[in-house]
Design a protein around this motif. Structure first.
Motif, PDB file in Angstrom:
ATOM      1  N   ASN A 226       0.822  -1.209   0.000  1.00 53.15           N
ATOM      2  CA  ASN A 226       0.000   0.000   0.000  1.00 53.15           C
ATOM      3  C   ASN A 226       0.859   1.262   0.000  1.00 53.15           C
ATOM      4  O   ASN A 226       0.519   2.266  -0.638  1.00 53.15           O
ATOM      5  N   ILE A 227       1.988   1.200   0.714  1.00 50.95           N
ATOM      6  CA  ILE A 227       2.913   2.336   0.744  1.00 50.95           C
ATOM      7  C   ILE A 227       3.492   2.582  -0.638  1.00 50.95           C
ATOM      8  O   ILE A 227       3.602   3.722  -1.100  1.00 50.95           O
ATOM      9  N   LEU A 228       3.855   1.495  -1.321  1.00 55.21           N
ATOM     10  CA  LEU A 228       4.385   1.623  -2.687  1.00 55.21           C
ATOM     11  C   LEU A 228       3.359   2.255  -3.619  1.00 55.21           C
ATOM     12  O   LEU A 228       3.685   3.134  -4.426  1.00 55.21           O
ATOM     13  N   PHE A 229       2.109   1.793  -3.529  1.00 56.73           N
ATOM     14  CA  PHE A 229       1.044   2.381  -4.347  1.00 56.73           C
ATOM     15  C   PHE A 229       0.948   3.881  -4.111  1.00 56.73           C
ATOM     16  O   PHE A 229       0.864   4.681  -5.052  1.00 56.73           O
ATOM     17  N   LYS A 230       0.978   4.259  -2.829  1.00 55.78           N
ATOM     18  CA  LYS A 230       0.844   5.678  -2.473  1.00 55.78           C
ATOM     19  C   LYS A 230       2.035   6.481  -2.980  1.00 55.78           C
ATOM     20  O   LYS A 230       1.873   7.580  -3.521  1.00 55.78           O
ATOM     21  N   GLN A 231       3.239   5.919  -2.812  1.00 56.98           N
ATOM     22  CA  GLN A 231       4.449   6.617  -3.255  1.00 56.98           C
ATOM     23  C   GLN A 231       4.454   6.836  -4.764  1.00 56.98           C
ATOM     24  O   GLN A 231       4.987   7.823  -5.262  1.00 56.98           O
ATOM     25  N   MET A 232       3.902   5.886  -5.495  1.00 59.97           N
ATOM     26  CA  MET A 232       3.855   5.988  -6.956  1.00 59.97           C
ATOM     27  C   MET A 232       2.747   6.926  -7.433  1.00 59.97           C
ATOM     28  O   MET A 232       2.676   7.266  -8.612  1.00 59.97           O
ATOM     29  N   GLY A 233       1.856   7.336  -6.504  1.00 60.39           N
ATOM     30  CA  GLY A 233       0.707   8.151  -6.899  1.00 60.39           C
ATOM     31  C   GLY A 233      -0.355   7.331  -7.593  1.00 60.39           C
ATOM     32  O   GLY A 233      -1.135   7.852  -8.399  1.00 60.39           O
ATOM     33  N   PHE A 234      -0.395   6.009  -7.264  1.00 61.35           N
ATOM     34  CA  PHE A 234      -1.296   5.089  -7.947  1.00 61.35           C
ATOM     35  C   PHE A 234      -2.392   4.536  -7.029  1.00 61.35           C
ATOM     36  O   PHE A 234      -2.959   3.494  -7.300  1.00 61.35           O
ATOM     37  N   GLU A 236      -5.558   3.255  -5.474  1.00 64.94           N
ATOM     38  CA  GLU A 236      -6.863   2.853  -6.017  1.00 64.94           C
ATOM     39  C   GLU A 236      -6.903   2.937  -7.547  1.00 64.94           C
ATOM     40  O   GLU A 236      -7.932   3.219  -8.154  1.00 64.94           O
ATOM     41  N   THR A 237      -5.759   2.662  -8.169  1.00 64.91           N
ATOM     42  CA  THR A 237      -5.673   2.691  -9.634  1.00 64.91           C
ATOM     43  C   THR A 237      -5.745   1.280 -10.200  1.00 64.91           C
ATOM     44  O   THR A 237      -5.158   0.353  -9.663  1.00 64.91           O
ATOM     45  N   PHE A 238      -6.479   1.130 -11.311  1.00 61.91           N
ATOM     46  CA  PHE A 238      -6.511  -0.137 -12.039  1.00 61.91           C
ATOM     47  C   PHE A 238      -6.599   0.188 -13.522  1.00 61.91           C
ATOM     48  O   PHE A 238      -7.421   1.009 -13.934  1.00 61.91           O
ATOM     49  N   PRO A 239      -5.792  -0.457 -14.346  1.00 62.21           N
ATOM     50  CA  PRO A 239      -4.717  -1.383 -13.982  1.00 62.21           C
ATOM     51  C   PRO A 239      -3.365  -0.653 -13.873  1.00 62.21           C
ATOM     52  O   PRO A 239      -3.222   0.469 -14.340  1.00 62.21           O
ATOM     53  N   ASN A 267      -7.718   4.662 -17.119  1.00 61.94           N
ATOM     54  CA  ASN A 267      -6.968   4.912 -15.877  1.00 61.94           C
ATOM     55  C   ASN A 267      -5.649   4.141 -15.802  1.00 61.94           C
ATOM     56  O   ASN A 267      -4.992   4.127 -14.760  1.00 61.94           O
ATOM     57  N   THR A 268      -5.259   3.505 -16.888  1.00 63.19           N
ATOM     58  CA  THR A 268      -4.040   2.692 -16.891  1.00 63.19           C
ATOM     59  C   THR A 268      -2.813   3.515 -16.529  1.00 63.19           C
ATOM     60  O   THR A 268      -2.579   4.614 -17.058  1.00 63.19           O
ATOM     61  N   SER A 324       5.382  -6.112  -7.240  1.00 67.55           N
ATOM     62  CA  SER A 324       4.207  -6.471  -6.436  1.00 67.55           C
ATOM     63  C   SER A 324       2.999  -5.586  -6.713  1.00 67.55           C
ATOM     64  O   SER A 324       1.861  -5.999  -6.474  1.00 67.55           O
ATOM     65  N   VAL A 325       3.208  -4.360  -7.205  1.00 71.74           N
ATOM     66  CA  VAL A 325       2.084  -3.453  -7.420  1.00 71.74           C
ATOM     67  C   VAL A 325       1.484  -3.597  -8.820  1.00 71.74           C
ATOM     68  O   VAL A 325       0.466  -2.982  -9.141  1.00 71.74           O
ATOM     69  N   GLY A 326       2.105  -4.412  -9.674  1.00 68.93           N
ATOM     70  CA  GLY A 326       1.620  -4.547 -11.038  1.00 68.93           C
ATOM     71  C   GLY A 326       0.413  -5.451 -11.164  1.00 68.93           C
ATOM     72  O   GLY A 326       0.307  -6.472 -10.476  1.00 68.93           O
ATOM     73  N   THR A 327      -0.486  -5.081 -12.043  1.00 66.00           N
ATOM     74  CA  THR A 327      -1.599  -5.962 -12.403  1.00 66.00           C
ATOM     75  C   THR A 327      -1.096  -7.004 -13.403  1.00 66.00           C
ATOM     76  O   THR A 327      -1.437  -8.180 -13.329  1.00 66.00           O
ATOM     77  N   ILE A 328      -0.276  -6.539 -14.339  1.00 65.62           N
ATOM     78  CA  ILE A 328       0.379  -7.386 -15.337  1.00 65.62           C
ATOM     79  C   ILE A 328       1.830  -6.916 -15.451  1.00 65.62           C
ATOM     80  O   ILE A 328       2.116  -5.718 -15.334  1.00 65.62           O
ATOM     81  N   VAL A 329       2.734  -7.846 -15.687  1.00 64.23           N
ATOM     82  CA  VAL A 329       4.156  -7.503 -15.799  1.00 64.23           C
ATOM     83  C   VAL A 329       4.685  -7.913 -17.160  1.00 64.23           C
ATOM     84  O   VAL A 329       4.449  -9.045 -17.614  1.00 64.23           O
ATOM     85  N   TYR A 330       5.396  -6.986 -17.801  1.00 63.64           N
ATOM     86  CA  TYR A 330       6.167  -7.317 -19.006  1.00 63.64           C
ATOM     87  C   TYR A 330       7.639  -7.333 -18.611  1.00 63.64           C
ATOM     88  O   TYR A 330       8.136  -6.381 -17.993  1.00 63.64           O
ATOM     89  N   VAL A 331       8.357  -8.404 -18.941  1.00 63.71           N
ATOM     90  CA  VAL A 331       9.787  -8.512 -18.636  1.00 63.71           C
ATOM     91  C   VAL A 331      10.580  -8.236 -19.897  1.00 63.71           C
ATOM     92  O   VAL A 331      10.415  -8.907 -20.922  1.00 63.71           O
TER      93      VAL A 331
END
Length: 428
Positions: A226-234, A236-239, A267-268, A324-331
């Motif tokens: 949750n801290i990471l989400f907040k720090q990123m400014g994201f 309650e964002t999806f995706p 909202n991506t 951990s904050v990603g909905t989907i990850v591209y490597v």
């Protein structure tokens, strides 16, 4: 052949001298790194391990440090009274080691592979055993280990298709290096076959698995996430899409796909972690040319902003947790012919994973995840867009991919422990 190798090594060092001087002027901390590379190790680091029967583990850069992390944790459990020395080659590897290898007594830069330097450093430290992560074969260094009768072990051994062809040109030097190694603990049967084909004694080769399945330094709690989400400014964002270890040429594909994805999911948000963080300013301009606002991760730590589209990761050692904050990850490294990067870090978080077709550096894990439909392969911005939209539109697919990635991680753990069994045999 060995004499020729040394002559070429000296010539390369001489030719690199102007570059060394420029980096000394421009790059903070390069002087310390260069001094250690020439064998001038800080007394405060050496005194903790020198001539104390330490275990010396060498991991060249970031990827090898990630693989080394679970090995060192198991090492501490198995040999609690033995000092541990870790060496690296790159500045990013050193920063990563300082961040995640908390069980090491000392972390240093690896000496240049020149006869007098290698011999002097090995003589000064005199470890009880030397462990090299993946395929770090250095002729003079291994010759020095042999001179002092110090056993050598390869852990998490990996031989790429390109390496098989490249090593053949070393001739007798390769044979000498392979004869120095007492045990080859390889990631897979294919890697074991490759190292035997190169000339390793089959009786010394075993398959222990990939220690990256065992890594847990990227684990995050719900609160940390949750801290990471907040720090990123994201919040309650999806995706949220995370693109890890991207290379030049891939970001254009990602940003082209993002324009299309935003029409379906306005909202991506995207986190891009370029493999070379020196490219961040270049990527800010690139994002702007596509009409997107991109901000640095370090900048967002100082300001409160949620109007941006993209976060550019400009820190070292954080990507494993950021997944951990990603909905989907591209490597990354896979839509261009680089060979791909580690998919086990996002898999450890149970993320649906997308990669390009160029995964030849991680062929075994890629084959395993693809076969079990835990990751999908894309070829361009069109298929990247289609796969992302498909996964976002079908929650059952997203959940199934997540379950399968976690299941694969659980089933394949234990490589670090397996390696310690063979290390015990060597030390006894």
């Amino acid at each position: 052949m060995h004499v020729l190798y040394n002559i070429l090594a000296v010539i390369l060092v001489v030719l690199a001298t102007p570059a060394f001087i420029m980096r000394l002027i421009r790059e903070k901390g390069f002087g310390q790194r260069l001094a250690q590379s020439f064998g001038f190790l800080p007394n405060e680091d050496v005194e903790l391990v020198a001539k104390k029967d330490c275990i010396w583990l060498h991991a060249a850069s970031v990827g090898e440090i990630v693989a080394a992390s679970p090995i060192i944790k198991e090492m501490r459990r198995t040999f609690p009274n033995k000092p541990v020395l870790v060496s690296v080659v790159t500045a990013t590897g050193y920063a990563m080691a300082k961040r995640i290898i908390t069980d090491a007594d000392s972390i240093i830069f690896f000496p240049l592979d020149l006869p007098l330097i290698s011999y002097g450093v090995v003589k000064r430290i005199r470890p009880s055993v030397f462990l090299m992560v993946e395929t770090e074969l250095w002729p003079n260094f291994l010759r020095a280990m042999s001179h002092f009768s110090i056993p050598v072990m390869m852990v998490n051994g990996r031989i790429s298709d390109k390496s098989v062809e490249r090593y053949r040109y070393l001739g007798s030097i390769l044979k000498g290096m392979l004869d120095t190694v007492d045990k080859f603990c390889m990631q897979s049967t294919i890697d074991a076959q490759y190292v035997i084909r190169l000339g390793a004694n089959p009786n010394r080769v075993v398959v222990t698995g990939n220690t990256k399945f065992d890594q847990n330094y990227t684990s995050v709690t719900v609160e940390e996430k949750n801290i990471l989400f907040k720090q990123m400014g994201f919040a309650e964002t999806f995706p949220v899409l995370v693109a890890g270890s991207t290379h030049k040429g891939e970001e254009e594909i990602l940003l082209t796909a993002l324009k299309k994805i935003k029409k379906r999911f306005p909202n991506t948000k995207v986190i891009i972690a370029p493999r070379d963080i020196m490219r961040v300013d270049e990527l800010i301009e690139l994002a702007s040319s596509f009409g997107f606002l991109a901000l640095r991760r370090t900048e967002l730590l100082k300001i409160n902003n949620n109007n941006h589209d993209i976060v550019l990761l400009d820190t070292i050692g954080e990507l494993g947790k950021i997944y951990s904050v990603g909905t989907i990850v591209y490597v990354g490294g896979s839509l261009v012919a680089h060979g791909g990067h580690n998919i086990l870090e996002p898999a450890a978080h149970g993320k649906p994973i997308l990669v390009g077709p160029h995964m030849f550096n991680f062929k075994d894990t890629y084959a395993l995840f693809s076969k079990r439909e835990a990751c999908m392969t894309v070829t361009d911005e069109t298929t990247l867009t289609e796969k992302i939209v498909y996964i976002l539109d079908h929650e059952e697919v997203r959940l199934q991919m997540s379950r399968e990635t976690l299941k694969i991680i659980e089933e394949n753990g234990g490589a670090a422990r397996n390696s310690m069994i063979y290390l015990q045999e060597i030390l006894q």
